[in-house]
Design a protein around this motif. Structure first.
Motif, PDB file in Angstrom:
ATOM      1  N   GLY C 133      -4.639   3.577   4.752  1.00 58.65           N
ATOM      2  CA  GLY C 133      -5.920   3.550   4.055  1.00 58.65           C
ATOM      3  C   GLY C 133      -6.130   4.812   3.222  1.00 58.65           C
ATOM      4  O   GLY C 133      -6.602   4.750   2.084  1.00 58.65           O
ATOM      5  N   GLU C 134      -5.766   5.945   3.770  1.00 59.55           N
ATOM      6  CA  GLU C 134      -5.909   7.197   3.015  1.00 59.55           C
ATOM      7  C   GLU C 134      -5.047   7.159   1.745  1.00 59.55           C
ATOM      8  O   GLU C 134      -5.488   7.553   0.666  1.00 59.55           O
ATOM      9  CB  GLU C 134      -5.503   8.401   3.881  1.00 59.55           C
ATOM     10  N   SER C 136      -3.994   4.499   0.168  1.00 60.00           N
ATOM     11  CA  SER C 136      -4.445   3.452  -0.748  1.00 60.00           C
ATOM     12  C   SER C 136      -5.759   3.811  -1.438  1.00 60.00           C
ATOM     13  O   SER C 136      -5.990   3.443  -2.589  1.00 60.00           O
ATOM     14  CB  SER C 136      -4.600   2.130   0.015  1.00 60.00           C
ATOM     15  N   ARG C 137      -6.622   4.553  -0.745  1.00 54.39           N
ATOM     16  CA  ARG C 137      -7.898   4.926  -1.351  1.00 54.39           C
ATOM     17  C   ARG C 137      -7.812   6.207  -2.173  1.00 54.39           C
ATOM     18  O   ARG C 137      -8.575   6.378  -3.116  1.00 54.39           O
ATOM     19  CB  ARG C 137      -8.964   5.140  -0.258  1.00 54.39           C
ATOM     20  N   HIS C 138      -6.911   7.116  -1.783  1.00 51.44           N
ATOM     21  CA  HIS C 138      -6.974   8.460  -2.368  1.00 51.44           C
ATOM     22  C   HIS C 138      -5.698   8.915  -3.048  1.00 51.44           C
ATOM     23  O   HIS C 138      -5.507  10.112  -3.264  1.00 51.44           O
ATOM     24  CB  HIS C 138      -7.403   9.456  -1.294  1.00 51.44           C
ATOM     25  N   TYR C 142      -0.199   2.265  -2.962  1.00 53.12           N
ATOM     26  CA  TYR C 142      -0.825   1.286  -2.056  1.00 53.12           C
ATOM     27  C   TYR C 142       0.129   1.095  -0.881  1.00 53.12           C
ATOM     28  O   TYR C 142       1.337   0.912  -1.077  1.00 53.12           O
ATOM     29  CB  TYR C 142      -1.046  -0.031  -2.806  1.00 53.12           C
ATOM     30  N   ALA C 143      -0.393   1.149   0.323  1.00 52.04           N
ATOM     31  CA  ALA C 143       0.466   1.091   1.504  1.00 52.04           C
ATOM     32  C   ALA C 143      -0.149   0.202   2.574  1.00 52.04           C
ATOM     33  O   ALA C 143      -1.385   0.188   2.737  1.00 52.04           O
ATOM     34  CB  ALA C 143       0.673   2.496   2.071  1.00 52.04           C
ATOM     35  N   ALA C 251      -7.279   2.528  -6.632  1.00 50.47           N
ATOM     36  CA  ALA C 251      -7.711   3.439  -5.554  1.00 50.47           C
ATOM     37  C   ALA C 251      -9.230   3.472  -5.446  1.00 50.47           C
ATOM     38  O   ALA C 251      -9.928   3.298  -6.410  1.00 50.47           O
ATOM     39  CB  ALA C 251      -7.166   4.840  -5.789  1.00 50.47           C
TER      40      ALA C 251
END
Lengths: 251, 251, 251, 251, 251, 251
Positions: C133-134, C136-138, C142-143, C251
């Motif tokens: 999530g970190e 993919s968001r930051h 994308y993971a 992101a």
């Protein structure tokens, strides 16, 4: 003469009143301030955690005669997944773990070294488990994390801002449900949490799978359902407090 | 038709209600849960911060017609100095700074990028100043920290659990003052904070200079004094909100 | 002329071979080195993760004609829960998250910015979700994290060092199962993971509920079962790779 | 009856087999996954570290009769200097130090408190020295870091992807050398590492001084040279294990 | 009328004087405060670094007409290896790297984004290289680390508190050498740094191989030798400043 | 024969000279390198801290016969507030706290476990108080922070680069005051620090309220005033050293 209080809000007590307690248990409610759809308040998780903590501790006190202090609810949790919806507050997982753990350790400093977190938010669950393990393995204290909606066996579906949570708020703080929005909240709710392939959720933000932030139909959970849910969670918490008080533990 | 609320508790609102606001201001009360002597509750600082935040925001809304969201109070602060007295909760300064800063930045994510902390605890003051500077210099937001008891010009002495704080609790939550203890609390109170040589406080823990945790005589602050103190602090906060809304700022 | 490789072990390739790839997908196996009972090797989780990663990537390459690089397996995970049993290796959750995340980000630096972790250990699951999530968001990448045993729908029970894991090792590395110990391993195995009250696991260490570290009877999982489990997991991983390649992400 | 193994791969063993060992030594191979030119595999450093670890431990076991566990190789190290070449993986120095140190400390938890890192990558050398010092000064364990190519006295030049490393891979995994590229690899190789003025290397990335990532001519190191290099390194490691086993140490 | 200064001590200048400079170079001396035997001062490394920085910058200014600011020397470095000898100061490697890096970045903020550390302590070398790489790869600035005793080609042996360092202090601050101790310092000095097996130093603390903290005979380095050493190091630094000023760099 | 030194600069001493001391006190001067207007040097705070430390320790030695070591001044502090003025150096508060604390703890390692910071910079005050508390509560040492200008009762106003600081530099290093700039420095100085509303400073950078970085008129502080200020501060420091030496302390 002071009336016997059967629930002990730490914030309302003086330090000599806390000193007089005869337990090493303490309860720490943990919430989140995050969107719960157009009908339910941002504070839903904190309110539910507090209500369950209070009811569970009362049950325990009634049963054992022992008062247990309840810390003030931790209001901001791990909720970046709801960042698309205004008013959602969050901190990083690292910061959340540190803040909750250190708060707990300050209670342990005073001898309250059997700690139960009472959690109201799904996004906090694994972080609370992780930090409870760190406390239990690497300090003198023992801690576990109880999540009210995972503790009850109920036919009321969970979702998010869905039947189960809405029912509880309808029971404990009905004026905070915007019933004028509940109808459309239910109509536009998602019926699933996440987007799944091969056991993996591809989505990180709730906005990816819910247009209004709601999962599950909030019309399906009544105040009466909420009353039963809180009672069931309180029973579970009471059992847990007994188990934690009696458990053998060494770090 | 919705009634106009003149104070906006973020926790009580739904996300669309927050989206509808027309301000970029937000207020974050910051408290502490720590001993305030044998007569006053552990939650004194949080209660006072919340009360001042609410009154100050109401004054601002009355004046400008703009509603400003008030975050839930941050309940645990920098209070290890009171560790000798049971029930005192604390986190490390680093963790406090991270938790408060990230909470504030999540508000800024939604466009509330003019942030005012309303603080009720002396031990938080310098940490709030530090993190407000970090936010203001290194993010898109601008933040300042207001400490209610430093904002008022009053003859009621401050101390700790002393006249000024006791007066405010007597005004806002009189049932939480254990008046049966106030007499002896005053008799055994210290008359000074710290042990000083050449401008340096040699003491780190309040137990070094106060036997019961109190500094100043709590008998000297009435509920009426408390009412005036809250009103004065609210006026200050209202002025500050205006100044923050209008200030030119670039990181 | 180079033979077409249908699985691309990054460690075995040269940098120009990696440059020549036409995908932005990459797979990172993640294991653990930890006790799996008296009959199964400490490397069980890493071996299973590698086998599933290879089989899943082969299926994807067969279907799309695209080769996907497979990073070397990350060998040490979050496994302090097994500290009572010799040979178990672990790092703290914070260190695990940093090591895996930075490894993934170095792949993204080269343009492999669609990342799939293939995980073989239950203790890693929530940490991988958090760090994915970190990322993919930051970051620009994308993971997602795929755990092989959570991806299959099978009647072979999971446990720990139980039927499902033992079956897979019997299939891929039969010489590493100490069959002379399997009988007693099964006799002394626990039939449950954890000690539960009100939805809360009171235990942090596996030694609290399993005398020999085993949960579930390893005699119930054959090499043939293992073959089917790997095939089923490979199918799931192949589907996931397709979904990840096609997913819209920002992101 | 179990055959005696003279090298003990921790990952292949069960926990009771590890419990039965009579040494407090353990060996942790440390590699890197990074470009080694157009002819040699990205996994070169890990492969060499594993081969030397195995050969050195066998020599020690032959000499002393004591089996020593070999941890799984740590596959990703400090290699950002090669970021210009595809497929290179890296983590930050801080994360590398934490991951390796905590892995080692988990071995020490089981009583393997004499630890030897067997390293295959120049970029890891100073970090391993630093963390070994931290372990040795501030825990109950004692650790040293052995870098195979610094331990041998040989006329085969080192470079990067040059004669010494290519020779070793030609010996242990010849199929992984792309011999069709070795000719041009040598022709375009750099003859020096870095760009130096007054004892200072001005370059941080290998791409600044090597067009194809190679330093030194890989044609100058044969499989036979590789065999001798591994043997020499194994001798050195064996001597080191004896010295570490016998050394007086207190933190 | 102000006299032209050909060396620019930042601490002695006013901010408008710094604003008036026409260079983007800056020099940051880095020392250590640690035992240098019974004859040489704890501040040896800082003194030498300052002297070389001053002489090298003067040479550069004479050659180019450009003044270059010299930051105050960083006085405490990585020196735990000397902890057995009283008065030795140290910080952890992590803290050292952060302090030096952030100091350098504050210079870069003002446009001094070509940075040369002038180092006087062996224990700082690899940390300075690491942080210089971080600055150069991940900020807008470019930094390199020059260690004076590694820059000179001299027959005077290095050691520790040995001929080379003692010579320099005899030249620059002769009153700080306790000549009454130099004789016995030399008699009891060690002739080697570390305890080596197979290319590995088994020792972490200097007390393990030197009874009085000295390595090398301090009687062998005269004030005249010191003068030549400083001059040679200054020449090297001057060349380096030219190279750094002209180097193409992008992060 | 060695002359008795009545002030002990740690950097100038050898380790046996430090070993011979009979005190557990040590003094650590802490400065900052930051703009002090167009007339005063960037090193003002460090110079003042060193001068006061020396004078105070001499007074203590004269009184008690005990020599007290003075560490080298820490040159870079918390000064980002002056970033708008060239030459100002700073580190983050976190890094400053770590660097100063660890330096102090290395002194405590040698038995100097009664530590007095002598500070010359307002921006360091609260960080020094915080880290002194951490040392005193969580290590074996006891530490306090003395800020020279807060210790004296004087009619010379403080400001920044104003009368008090300029007077001290005129006394101790008159050649570093650019008297040709002092006139205009005073004319353009600000008469207040910060921009205040309701007890809150809205400004984070000094450039917001001072055009040339000066607060207060530097013409109002003479060298003679500076002499008196240093003497008064030295008296305070001497009293503090006595109090710290005698204080009962347990962590």
């Amino acid at each position: 003469m002071t009336t016997v209080r059967i629930s002990m809000q730490l914030s309302d007590a003086t330090w000599p009143q806390i000193s007089a307690l005869e337990t090493n248990l303490a309860v720490i409610p943990v919430g989140s301030t995050e969107q719960h759809g157009p009908h339910a308040p941002l504070g839903t998780d904190a309110l539910a955690a507090e209500a369950v903590a209070k009811a569970g501790v009362e049950a325990y006190t009634n049963q054992t005669g022992l008062e247990v202090p309840i810390a003030p609810v931790i209001p901001v949790g791990i909720a970046e997944e709801h960042r698309a919806f205004d008013g959602t507050l969050w901190v990083s997982p690292d910061t959340f773990r540190a803040y909750v753990r250190e708060t707990a350790e300050s209670l342990a400093h005073h001898g309250f070294d059997r700690l139960v977190f009472v959690n109201g938010h799904g996004g906090n669950v694994t972080a609370l488990r992780e930090l409870s393990g760190e406390i239990s393995r690497h300090s003198e204290a023992y801690a576990v994390a109880f999540t009210w909606f995972d503790s009850v066996d109920s036919e009321i579906p969970m979702g998010h801002g869905g039947p189960r949570e809405t029912a509880v708020i309808r029971h404990i703080r009905p004026e905070l449900i915007d019933e004028s929005e509940a109808e459309t909240a239910g109509q536009h709710a998602s019926d699933h949490w996440g987007e799944w392939v091969a056991g993996v959720n591809l989505a990180y933000d709730s906005a990816a799978f819910s247009q209004n932030g709601v999962v599950g139909d909030p019309r399906e959970g009544s105040a009466k359902d909420g009353e039963q849910l809180v009672a069931a969670a309180a029973d579970g918490l009471c059992m847990l407090l007994e188990a934690v008080a009696e458990r053998d533990h060494e770090a």
